[in-house]
Design a protein around this motif. Structure first.
Motif, PDB file in Angstrom:
ATOM      1  N   VAL A   8    -103.788 -45.402  58.908  1.00 54.61           N
ATOM      2  CA  VAL A   8    -102.534 -44.813  58.727  1.00 54.61           C
ATOM      3  C   VAL A   8    -102.657 -43.257  58.009  1.00 54.61           C
ATOM      4  CG1 VAL A   8    -100.234 -44.765  57.625  1.00 54.61           C
ATOM      5  CG2 VAL A   8    -101.251 -46.744  58.294  1.00 54.61           C
ATOM      6  N   ILE A   9    -102.314 -42.280  58.959  1.00 58.21           N
ATOM      7  CA  ILE A   9    -102.463 -40.796  58.681  1.00 58.21           C
ATOM      8  C   ILE A   9    -101.313 -40.444  57.912  1.00 58.21           C
ATOM      9  CG2 ILE A   9    -103.085 -38.617  59.439  1.00 58.21           C
ATOM     10  CD1 ILE A   9    -104.101 -40.041  62.057  1.00 58.21           C
ATOM     11  N   GLY A  10    -101.390 -40.110  56.606  1.00 59.50           N
ATOM     12  CA  GLY A  10    -100.070 -39.544  55.860  1.00 59.50           C
ATOM     13  C   GLY A  10     -99.769 -40.397  54.798  1.00 59.50           C
ATOM     14  N   GLY A  11     -99.782 -40.166  53.498  1.00 57.46           N
ATOM     15  CA  GLY A  11     -99.498 -40.775  52.322  1.00 57.46           C
ATOM     16  C   GLY A  11     -98.254 -40.677  51.769  1.00 57.46           C
ATOM     17  N   GLY A  12     -97.227 -40.166  52.452  1.00 54.78           N
ATOM     18  CA  GLY A  12     -95.931 -40.134  51.983  1.00 54.78           C
ATOM     19  C   GLY A  12     -95.405 -41.491  52.088  1.00 54.78           C
ATOM     20  N   HIS A  13     -93.983 -41.609  51.673  1.00 54.24           N
ATOM     21  CA  HIS A  13     -93.571 -42.937  51.412  1.00 54.24           C
ATOM     22  C   HIS A  13     -93.512 -43.868  52.835  1.00 54.24           C
ATOM     23  CE1 HIS A  13     -89.631 -41.192  53.081  1.00 54.24           C
ATOM     24  NE2 HIS A  13     -89.315 -42.534  53.182  1.00 54.24           N
ATOM     25  N   ASN A  14     -93.302 -43.156  54.023  1.00 50.34           N
ATOM     26  CA  ASN A  14     -93.323 -43.781  55.302  1.00 50.34           C
ATOM     27  C   ASN A  14     -94.820 -44.384  55.668  1.00 50.34           C
ATOM     28  OD1 ASN A  14     -90.573 -44.171  56.299  1.00 50.34           O
ATOM     29  ND2 ASN A  14     -90.644 -41.736  56.564  1.00 50.34           N
ATOM     30  N   GLY A  15     -95.634 -43.537  55.090  1.00 52.92           N
ATOM     31  CA  GLY A  15     -97.070 -44.195  55.792  1.00 52.92           C
ATOM     32  C   GLY A  15     -97.436 -45.275  54.786  1.00 52.92           C
ATOM     33  N   LEU A  16     -96.970 -44.950  53.409  1.00 52.16           N
ATOM     34  CA  LEU A  16     -97.417 -46.212  52.548  1.00 52.16           C
ATOM     35  C   LEU A  16     -96.690 -47.609  52.886  1.00 52.16           C
ATOM     36  CD1 LEU A  16     -97.072 -44.369  48.846  1.00 52.16           C
ATOM     37  CD2 LEU A  16     -99.020 -45.778  49.625  1.00 52.16           C
ATOM     38  N   VAL A  17     -95.388 -47.419  53.514  1.00 51.28           N
ATOM     39  CA  VAL A  17     -94.456 -48.544  53.708  1.00 51.28           C
ATOM     40  C   VAL A  17     -95.228 -49.201  54.950  1.00 51.28           C
ATOM     41  CG1 VAL A  17     -92.280 -49.203  54.890  1.00 51.28           C
ATOM     42  CG2 VAL A  17     -92.287 -47.743  52.786  1.00 51.28           C
TER      43      VAL A  17
END
Length: 521
Positions: A8-17
């Motif tokens: 998963v690329i990107g550790g914003g909240h959507n990437g985390l979810v």
């Protein structure tokens, strides 16, 4: 080389979810974040010594209940109760304010009895109509060419919700669906303060004015979200938005997600039309059966993949996504809490809105069409340190404001225009909170250009693309590719640029993960 089931690329909240949901389904997941911390535009950051604030998003109003349940966020520290619901205060310079209490105006104070009655009816209608759209917002948008079972179910639920409205309400729903919000408000309300607040909420985050066609959709989008089980409710989270990210990160750790920060991705590796891995900036190569990008769709497809791997027509669609931001973020470190005219202690703990009338909001919007800003900007203000004193030194206060209609492509350039815009904002604040200017210790103003640079958001748009009728549902991010899939096998999108859009909901991330699991990706 190291191999994973999913990267998963990107550790914003959507990437985390997305990462947590895939890990809980038994996938070996690696999450890569370019910055040195997770959360993206939903972090809590120190902007002056001892002063902390939510970076961009500062209100929680649409965290999807399926995300809370799937990630078991309450077990990981997330606490939301009706006592946390923040009032919405329509500020006035020369009299008492008007206040929507509870979950978006369950009770209205500061208005006449006739206006309270009119608002009660309008609120009920808005919630009914938003409920018709809610099944679409919480699932993968329907693929009209080849619907699968859950998509058919969503359409069925929507049809049932329409039927339950009754004949008269159904006719009215279809009549007002694509209206501008100003016309609807003029039909049903009289108080310009209430109409100004609603007009602001309908257009916040978009390049639209209250009289722009389809602007009412923004209000439906807001009310289709919920927090704490209540549609339209909003809270100023204790600890800032970073506290929400902390709960999601704890869920990721429990699920076994491998998290790497300070790991910018240079490119997505494509072999024979399939995404098979990524290469980091440092040259490290990582492979996976599934690659998920929770970053901006244009960044993913045009920069990390590259146009040569994609069809010309598809590239043209991606290039035409409108994503020039129109919102700035202001942070003030204050010596003491400000006093807004006509607002009591409870009101100061809510959201304070400067939008005196729909006409004022429209006048603030007009200059942005031509690359300028209004001398009287409209804005949403919170004072988060009142609810959580740990965010500021003893006796001091943090002010966080989302300021609407700050055009990304400012005609005179933000180098020259930033100081002038700040002066206009401070003049507005001074008019509603006399003396506030003398208490300012430090100021941070983030224009869309600043947001673009700091948070890697092309155009500085917090939705990763305008959330308007032609860029919603089956046309988000582009028509023909709205279901988190891409033209490349093994590559999926999971960010705010995907359906259903921005806001700290986690819905794009959850829906994308469910799609991948259903495809056995």
């Amino acid at each position: 080389m190291t191999s994973y089931d999913a990267i998963v690329i990107g550790g914003g909240h959507n990437g985390l979810v997305t990462a947590v949901t895939l890990a809980k389904a038994g996938r070996k997941v690696l999450l890569l974040e370019a910055g040195n911390d997770l959360g993206g535009a939903a972090r809590t950051e120190e902007f002056a010594p001892g002063f902390h604030v939510s970076s961009i998003a500062h209100l929680l109003n649409r965290l999807h209940p399926d995300v809370v349940k799937t990630l078991e966020l309450e077990k990981h520290g997330l606490r939301i109760t009706p006592d946390d619901f923040a009032p919405s205060v329509a500020l006035s310079m020369d009299g008492p304010s008007l206040v929507l209490h509870g979950a978006y105006g369950e009770m209205l104070t500061g208005a006449s009895s006739s206006e309270q009655s009119a608002w009660k009816q309008l609120r009920a209608q808005l919630l009914r109509y938003a409920g018709v759209l809610e099944p679409f917002l919480s699932r993968r948008p329907p693929d009209l060419a080849g619907m699968w079972l859950l998509e058919t179910a969503a359409l069925g639920q929507t049809a049932l919700a329409l039927k339950r409205l009754g004949k008269e309400d159904m006719r009215d729903f279809l009549r007002v669906l694509l209206m501008n919000v100003a016309d609807l408000l003029d039909e049903q309300l009289a108080d310009i303060r209430l109409k100004g607040l609603l007009a602001f909420d309908a257009t916040l985050g978009s390049h639209l004015g209250p009289r722009s066609p389809t602007s009412l959709l923004g209000l439906y989008y807001r009310l289709a979200g919920e927090v704490g089980g209540a549609a339209g409710a909003q809270i100023v989270p204790k600890g800032g938005m970073g506290a929400v990210i902390a709960a999601i990160r704890a869920s990721a750790e429990k699920a076994g997600v491998n998290v790497r920060t300070s790991a910018p991705v240079a490119r997505i590796i494509v072999e024979k039309g399939r995404a098979v891995g990524i290469a980091l900036d440092n040259g490290e190569v990582l492979r996976a059966r599934t690659i998920v990008s929770a970053t901006n769709p244009a960044t993913t497809l045009l920069d990390l993949v590259g146009p040569r791997e994609l069809d010309t027509g598809f590239v043209r669609k991606v290039n035409n996504i409108r994503m020039k931001g129109d919102v700035a973020k202001l942070h003030l470190a204050l010596d003491r809490p400000p006093q807004f005219t006509g607002v009591d202690a409870a009101g100061h703990r809510g959201r304070l809105v400067i939008a005196p009338s729909p006409d004022h909001v429209e006048r603030a919007f007009n200059p942005s069409k031509y690359g300028a800003f209004s001398p009287e900007p409209v804005m949403e203000i919170t004072l988060p340190s009142l609810a959580d004193p740990s965010l500021a030194p003893d006796g001091a206060c943090v002010l966080s404001a989302v300021v609407q209609y700050a055009p990304y492509a400012l005609k005179e350039g933000w180098g020259a225009g930033k100081a002038k815009f700040l002066e206009a904002i401070m003049a507005q604040l001074e008019a509603y909170a006399p003396g506030i200017g003398k208490t300012v210790r430090h100021t941070e103003l983030l224009t869309p250009a600043d947001i673009e640079t700091r948070y890697r958001m092309p155009g500085g748009h917090w939705h990763h693309g305008e959330l308007q009728a032609d860029q919603m549902l089956i046309s988000r991010p582009v028509s023909g590719w709205s279901g988190y899939d891409t033209p490349l096998d093994g590559l999926f999108l999971a960010g705010a640029g995907s359906h259903p859009g921005g806001g700290v909901s986690g819905a794009p991330g959850l829906n994308a993960a469910r799609r991948i699991i259903a495809m056995k990706g």
